[in-house]
Design a protein around this motif. Structure first.
Motif, PDB file in Angstrom:
ATOM      1  N   LEU A  74      62.089  40.322  41.149  1.00 57.32           N
ATOM      2  CA  LEU A  74      61.474  41.199  40.154  1.00 57.32           C
ATOM      3  C   LEU A  74      62.427  42.284  39.664  1.00 57.32           C
ATOM      4  CD1 LEU A  74      57.842  41.797  41.510  1.00 57.32           C
ATOM      5  CD2 LEU A  74      58.586  40.285  39.671  1.00 57.32           C
ATOM      6  N   GLU A  75      63.616  42.361  40.227  1.00 60.36           N
ATOM      7  CA  GLU A  75      64.564  43.365  39.762  1.00 60.36           C
ATOM      8  C   GLU A  75      64.985  43.047  38.326  1.00 60.36           C
ATOM      9  OE1 GLU A  75      67.816  43.588  42.475  1.00 60.36           O
ATOM     10  OE2 GLU A  75      66.657  44.641  44.017  1.00 60.36           O
ATOM     11  N   PRO A  76      65.050  44.051  37.453  1.00 57.65           N
ATOM     12  CA  PRO A  76      65.436  43.803  36.054  1.00 57.65           C
ATOM     13  C   PRO A  76      66.781  43.074  35.957  1.00 57.65           C
ATOM     14  CG  PRO A  76      64.628  46.043  36.330  1.00 57.65           C
ATOM     15  CD  PRO A  76      64.757  45.471  37.710  1.00 57.65           C
ATOM     16  N   GLY A  77      66.791  41.968  35.263  1.00 54.56           N
ATOM     17  CA  GLY A  77      68.020  41.236  35.050  1.00 54.56           C
ATOM     18  C   GLY A  77      68.472  40.371  36.203  1.00 54.56           C
ATOM     19  N   PHE A  78      67.670  40.271  37.254  1.00 52.99           N
ATOM     20  CA  PHE A  78      68.097  39.471  38.409  1.00 52.99           C
ATOM     21  C   PHE A  78      68.258  38.010  37.997  1.00 52.99           C
ATOM     22  CE2 PHE A  78      67.184  36.621  41.956  1.00 52.99           C
ATOM     23  CZ  PHE A  78      68.105  37.068  42.891  1.00 52.99           C
ATOM     24  N   SER A  79      69.409  37.444  38.351  1.00 55.28           N
ATOM     25  CA  SER A  79      69.661  36.036  38.003  1.00 55.28           C
ATOM     26  C   SER A  79      70.473  35.327  39.075  1.00 55.28           C
ATOM     27  CB  SER A  79      70.407  35.949  36.666  1.00 55.28           C
ATOM     28  OG  SER A  79      71.669  36.610  36.744  1.00 55.28           O
ATOM     29  N   SER A  80      70.558  35.925  40.268  1.00 55.26           N
ATOM     30  CA  SER A  80      71.430  35.381  41.317  1.00 55.26           C
ATOM     31  C   SER A  80      70.714  34.383  42.219  1.00 55.26           C
ATOM     32  CB  SER A  80      72.009  36.530  42.153  1.00 55.26           C
ATOM     33  OG  SER A  80      72.749  37.411  41.350  1.00 55.26           O
ATOM     34  N   GLY A  88      68.703  30.898  33.190  1.00 53.24           N
ATOM     35  CA  GLY A  88      67.921  31.869  32.439  1.00 53.24           C
ATOM     36  C   GLY A  88      66.475  31.985  32.865  1.00 53.24           C
ATOM     37  N   GLN A  89      66.025  31.122  33.762  1.00 48.06           N
ATOM     38  CA  GLN A  89      64.641  31.126  34.211  1.00 48.06           C
ATOM     39  C   GLN A  89      64.484  32.058  35.409  1.00 48.06           C
ATOM     40  OE1 GLN A  89      63.092  27.517  36.130  1.00 48.06           O
ATOM     41  NE2 GLN A  89      61.351  27.546  34.715  1.00 48.06           N
ATOM     42  N   THR A  90      63.348  32.730  35.504  1.00 47.82           N
ATOM     43  CA  THR A  90      63.030  33.555  36.665  1.00 47.82           C
ATOM     44  C   THR A  90      61.972  32.869  37.520  1.00 47.82           C
ATOM     45  OG1 THR A  90      61.194  34.754  35.636  1.00 47.82           O
ATOM     46  CG2 THR A  90      63.439  35.626  35.251  1.00 47.82           C
ATOM     47  N   PHE A  91      61.729  33.431  38.690  1.00 45.93           N
ATOM     48  CA  PHE A  91      60.679  32.905  39.563  1.00 45.93           C
ATOM     49  C   PHE A  91      59.336  32.916  38.849  1.00 45.93           C
ATOM     50  CE2 PHE A  91      57.790  33.941  43.344  1.00 45.93           C
ATOM     51  CZ  PHE A  91      57.634  32.618  43.701  1.00 45.93           C
ATOM     52  N   GLN A 122      61.723  50.405  41.971  1.00 44.64           N
ATOM     53  CA  GLN A 122      61.605  48.952  42.023  1.00 44.64           C
ATOM     54  C   GLN A 122      60.583  48.551  43.091  1.00 44.64           C
ATOM     55  OE1 GLN A 122      65.538  47.366  42.490  1.00 44.64           O
ATOM     56  NE2 GLN A 122      66.236  48.103  40.501  1.00 44.64           N
ATOM     57  N   PRO A 123      59.957  47.393  42.938  1.00 37.46           N
ATOM     58  CA  PRO A 123      58.867  47.033  43.861  1.00 37.46           C
ATOM     59  C   PRO A 123      59.351  46.747  45.273  1.00 37.46           C
ATOM     60  CG  PRO A 123      59.418  45.194  42.434  1.00 37.46           C
ATOM     61  CD  PRO A 123      60.176  46.367  41.913  1.00 37.46           C
ATOM     62  N   ASN A 124      58.582  47.186  46.251  1.00 33.94           N
ATOM     63  CA  ASN A 124      58.894  46.850  47.640  1.00 33.94           C
ATOM     64  C   ASN A 124      58.354  45.449  47.955  1.00 33.94           C
ATOM     65  OD1 ASN A 124      56.127  47.134  48.042  1.00 33.94           O
ATOM     66  ND2 ASN A 124      56.297  49.138  49.006  1.00 33.94           N
ATOM     67  N   HIS A 125      58.539  45.030  49.200  1.00 29.49           N
ATOM     68  CA  HIS A 125      58.176  43.669  49.589  1.00 29.49           C
ATOM     69  C   HIS A 125      56.694  43.389  49.348  1.00 29.49           C
ATOM     70  CE1 HIS A 125      58.930  39.916  51.672  1.00 29.49           C
ATOM     71  NE2 HIS A 125      58.008  40.160  52.590  1.00 29.49           N
ATOM     72  N   ALA A 126      55.829  44.280  49.828  1.00 31.73           N
ATOM     73  CA  ALA A 126      54.386  44.053  49.711  1.00 31.73           C
ATOM     74  C   ALA A 126      53.937  44.033  48.259  1.00 31.73           C
ATOM     75  CB  ALA A 126      53.626  45.128  50.492  1.00 31.73           C
ATOM     76  N   THR A 127      54.461  44.940  47.454  1.00 30.21           N
ATOM     77  CA  THR A 127      54.087  44.997  46.043  1.00 30.21           C
ATOM     78  C   THR A 127      54.532  43.740  45.309  1.00 30.21           C
ATOM     79  OG1 THR A 127      54.263  47.414  46.053  1.00 30.21           O
ATOM     80  CG2 THR A 127      54.325  46.319  43.904  1.00 30.21           C
ATOM     81  N   ALA A 128      55.749  43.268  45.625  1.00 30.14           N
ATOM     82  CA  ALA A 128      56.255  42.052  44.987  1.00 30.14           C
ATOM     83  C   ALA A 128      55.405  40.846  45.355  1.00 30.14           C
ATOM     84  CB  ALA A 128      57.705  41.822  45.389  1.00 30.14           C
TER      85      ALA A 128
END
Length: 301
Positions: A74-80, A88-91, A122-128
Motif C-alpha cells: 500500500l505504500e505510494p509507488g510501491f512496485s518491488s 505496473g500492477q499492484t496487489f 503510512q498504514p501499519n500491518h493491521a490497517t493494511a
C-alpha cells in the motif's frame, strides 16, 4: 438458430461450467509463505475438499516479496514485487481484476507488534490487512489469515492475541493457526524440531507438515488426522550449490513457473521428507485441536 450460434452458446456454457469447477487460491506474503512451495502443497492436500467447494480443482498462486510485511503493497509507488503481479500492477489491482476466490494473507506476529514499522502516515500491518480484507470481499472473494510467527518469546504470544482480535474484527472465517499450533508443540514436545538447525527463519520439514495440517483443518473443516501424505515435497536446508544437471532438466509446473527464477535452485532438487506415523498423527491432531479452539473464538465475536 444457426449451428454456429448453437455451438458458441454451448461453448459458453462449457466455459462457465469449467470456471465454476475451479477455486483460485492466491497467497500473499514473503518467504515463509512460498518456502517448500507451500501454496502448491496446500492446494494438493485440499484439492476438491474445500468446504462449500467440494469437487473443485484448487489453483494456487502467490504474490509478494521476500522479507517484507504485506503492508508495503500500500505504500505510494510501491512496485518491488518479486512474484505474482504483471508490470505496473499492484496487489489491489490484481485482486480487483482477477477476483481470486480465496486470498490467504500472511499475518505475522512480529509485524503486528510493530517490527518493520511504516513511515509516518503510512498504514501499519493491521490497517493494511483490514484494507485487503475489504478489497477481497468487494471482488467476490474470501480473505484468509495465515497466522505466522515461529518465535518463542513474549512478543509472539502477544502477537497471536492481536492477530486473533484482528480476525474477529474482520469477520474472518478461514484462519490457519500455524503460529499457535507451533507454540503448543514447543510446549509439549520441545525436542521435536519444527525448523532445521541450519535455518531458523523458515519452516523445517516437520514445521511445514504442521502448517499443511493447519490449512487442511481450516479449509475443509475436517480433521487432518491420517489424511496427509507422510512423504511430501520440501526444499533442501542450509547453504548448498545448485545441482546444475537437475536445474537444466527442471520443468516448472504452472505454479512454479510464475515464481522468481532464483527459486528454481530449490525447486529443481525435487527433495522430499518423510515423517514417522506417530509424529505425523501427533502434528495433525495438534492442528485440528488448535483450529477447533480458534474456530469457536472466531464464532464468538
Amino acid at each position: 438458430m444457426s449451428l454456429r450460434v448453437l455451438f458458441a452458446f454451448a461453448l459458453l456454457l462449457m466455459t462457465q461450467s469449467w470456471a465454476k469447477s475451479q477455486t483460485t487460491f492466491l497467497f500473499a506474503g514473503s518467504s515463509s509463505m512460498y518456502w517448500n512451495d507451500l501454496p502448491r502443497e496446500v492446494a494438493k492436500v485440499v484439492d476438491g475438499k474445500i468446504a462449500g467447494r467440494i469437487g473443485q480443482q484448487v489453483i494456487p498462486e502467490a504474490v509478494g516479496r521476500s522479507g517484507s510485511d504485506i503492508r508495503v503493497y500500500l505504500e505510494p509507488g510501491f512496485s518491488s514485487y518479486e512474484y505474482g503481479v504483471k508490470p505496473g500492477q499492484t496487489f489491489l489491482d490484481k485482486i480487483a481484476a482477477e477476483k481470486p476466490d480465496i486470498v490467504a494473507m500472511m499475518v505475522v506476529c512480529r509485524f503486528i507488534m510493530g517490527d518493520d514499522a511504516p513511515n509516518e502516515g503510512q498504514p501499519n500491518h493491521a490497517t493494511a490487512v483490514t484494507t485487503y480484507c475489504k478489497a477481497i470481499r468487494a471482488a467476490g472473494g474470501e480473505p484468509m489469515f495465515y497466522e505466522m510467527g515461529w518465535g518463542k518469546d513474549d512478543k509472539h504470544i502477544e502477537g497471536r492475541k492481536r492477530i486473533l482480535e484482528l480476525a474477529k474484527q474482520n469477520k474472518i472465517k478461514l484462519f490457519a493457526p500455524c503460529s499457535t499450533a507451533w507454540a503448543r508443540v514447543y510446549a509439549e514436545k520441545p525436542d521435536l524440531a519444527l525448523q532445521h538447525p541450519q535455518d531458523n527463519a523458515h519452516p523445517g520439514d516437520a514445521g511445514h507438515f504442521l502448517n499443511l495440517a493447519c490449512f487442511y483443518a481450516a479449509l475443509t473443516g475436517e480433521s487432518p488426522v491420517g489424511k496427509l501424505p507422510r512423504t511430501f515435497h520440501v526444499w533442501p536446508h542450509g547453504k548448498y550449490e545448485a545441482d546444475e544437471a537437475k536445474l537444466a532438466a527442471f520443468k516448472p509446473d504452472a505454479y512454479q513457473a510464475k515464481m522468481a527464477k532464483w527459486m528454481f535452485k530449490h525447486m529443481s532438487t525435487n527433495a522430499t521428507a518423510t515423517l514417522d506415523e506417530e509424529t505425523a498423527r501427533y502434528l495433525e491432531a495438534v492442528a485440528w485441536e488448535t483450529w477447533s479452539v480458534i474456530r469457536l473464538k472466531l464464532e464468538s465475536r
